[in-house]
Design a protein around this motif. Sequence first.
Motif, PDB file in Angstrom:
ATOM      1  N   ILE A  68       0.842  -1.190   0.000  1.00  0.00           N
ATOM      2  CA  ILE A  68       0.000   0.000   0.000  1.00  0.00           C
ATOM      3  C   ILE A  68       0.874   1.236   0.000  1.00  0.00           C
ATOM      4  O   ILE A  68       1.955   1.253   0.593  1.00  0.00           O
ATOM      5  CB  ILE A  68      -0.947   0.007   1.227  1.00  0.00           C
ATOM      6  CG1 ILE A  68      -1.938   1.174   1.150  1.00  0.00           C
ATOM      7  CG2 ILE A  68      -0.159   0.029   2.533  1.00  0.00           C
ATOM      8  CD1 ILE A  68      -3.001   1.144   2.245  1.00  0.00           C
ATOM      9  N   SER A  69       0.402   2.249  -0.698  1.00  0.00           N
ATOM     10  CA  SER A  69       1.103   3.529  -0.684  1.00  0.00           C
ATOM     11  C   SER A  69       0.082   4.654  -0.669  1.00  0.00           C
ATOM     12  O   SER A  69      -1.098   4.447  -0.956  1.00  0.00           O
ATOM     13  CB  SER A  69       2.034   3.656  -1.887  1.00  0.00           C
ATOM     14  OG  SER A  69       1.300   3.593  -3.099  1.00  0.00           O
ATOM     15  N   ARG A  70       0.589   5.830  -0.357  1.00  0.00           N
ATOM     16  CA  ARG A  70      -0.293   6.997  -0.232  1.00  0.00           C
ATOM     17  C   ARG A  70       0.475   8.212  -0.720  1.00  0.00           C
ATOM     18  O   ARG A  70       1.651   8.375  -0.416  1.00  0.00           O
ATOM     19  CB  ARG A  70      -0.685   7.171   1.232  1.00  0.00           C
ATOM     20  CG  ARG A  70      -1.349   8.489   1.573  1.00  0.00           C
ATOM     21  CD  ARG A  70      -1.641   8.542   3.048  1.00  0.00           C
ATOM     22  NE  ARG A  70      -2.247   9.814   3.431  1.00  0.00           N
ATOM     23  CZ  ARG A  70      -2.876  10.031   4.565  1.00  0.00           C
ATOM     24  NH1 ARG A  70      -2.988   9.052   5.452  1.00  0.00           N
ATOM     25  NH2 ARG A  70      -3.387  11.205   4.838  1.00  0.00           N
ATOM     26  N   ASP A  71      -0.197   9.058  -1.485  1.00  0.00           N
ATOM     27  CA  ASP A  71       0.372  10.318  -1.934  1.00  0.00           C
ATOM     28  C   ASP A  71      -0.561  11.426  -1.468  1.00  0.00           C
ATOM     29  O   ASP A  71      -1.554  11.734  -2.129  1.00  0.00           O
ATOM     30  CB  ASP A  71       0.527  10.321  -3.457  1.00  0.00           C
ATOM     31  CG  ASP A  71       1.271  11.544  -3.961  1.00  0.00           C
ATOM     32  OD1 ASP A  71       1.274  12.579  -3.264  1.00  0.00           O
ATOM     33  OD2 ASP A  71       1.849  11.469  -5.044  1.00  0.00           O
ATOM     34  N   THR A  72      -0.259  11.983  -0.315  1.00  0.00           N
ATOM     35  CA  THR A  72      -1.146  12.989   0.272  1.00  0.00           C
ATOM     36  C   THR A  72      -1.240  14.230  -0.604  1.00  0.00           C
ATOM     37  O   THR A  72      -2.303  14.842  -0.700  1.00  0.00           O
ATOM     38  CB  THR A  72      -0.671  13.351   1.687  1.00  0.00           C
ATOM     39  OG1 THR A  72      -0.661  12.161   2.482  1.00  0.00           O
ATOM     40  CG2 THR A  72      -1.587  14.370   2.339  1.00  0.00           C
ATOM     41  N   ALA A  73      -0.162  14.594  -1.252  1.00  0.00           N
ATOM     42  CA  ALA A  73      -0.169  15.789  -2.103  1.00  0.00           C
ATOM     43  C   ALA A  73      -1.142  15.639  -3.271  1.00  0.00           C
ATOM     44  O   ALA A  73      -1.739  16.625  -3.726  1.00  0.00           O
ATOM     45  CB  ALA A  73       1.232  16.075  -2.621  1.00  0.00           C
ATOM     46  N   ARG A  74      -1.289  14.423  -3.777  1.00  0.00           N
ATOM     47  CA  ARG A  74      -2.184  14.158  -4.905  1.00  0.00           C
ATOM     48  C   ARG A  74      -3.521  13.584  -4.459  1.00  0.00           C
ATOM     49  O   ARG A  74      -4.367  13.282  -5.305  1.00  0.00           O
ATOM     50  CB  ARG A  74      -1.515  13.204  -5.893  1.00  0.00           C
ATOM     51  CG  ARG A  74      -0.344  13.812  -6.640  1.00  0.00           C
ATOM     52  CD  ARG A  74       0.216  12.850  -7.676  1.00  0.00           C
ATOM     53  NE  ARG A  74       1.161  13.488  -8.575  1.00  0.00           N
ATOM     54  CZ  ARG A  74       2.437  13.666  -8.291  1.00  0.00           C
ATOM     55  NH1 ARG A  74       2.924  13.292  -7.128  1.00  0.00           N
ATOM     56  NH2 ARG A  74       3.221  14.262  -9.163  1.00  0.00           N
TER      57      ARG A  74
END
Length: 114
Positions: A68-74
Amino acid sequence: QVQFVESGGGLVQPGGSLRLSCAASRTIFSIDAMGWYRQAPGKQRELVAVTRGGSTNYADSVKGRFTISRDTARNTSSLQMNSLKPEDTAVYYCNSVPFLIDAWGQGTQVTVSS
């Protein structure tokens, strides 16, 4: 209220890979933990992966195969799924952990079959 939209599912052979994507309708900056859930036919929805800060946790059934990954900016999250098995067949959803009841999307179908 945030809403999530999942994509990237499909039909894949056992041993194959898929990458699921989740887009939020607004910023997820304030969401502490993001997760991916799945629901197989006739079964309850289950949480399979969580990311919180710099840490991740996985259900035993997917550990070592899913990332799992997360890109808070996007305002996005992804789930990389490798070495897929027929028992991974389900509709996959993203949401916060704990989930926001009104934020569920339609999910994306993953079918693992030869």
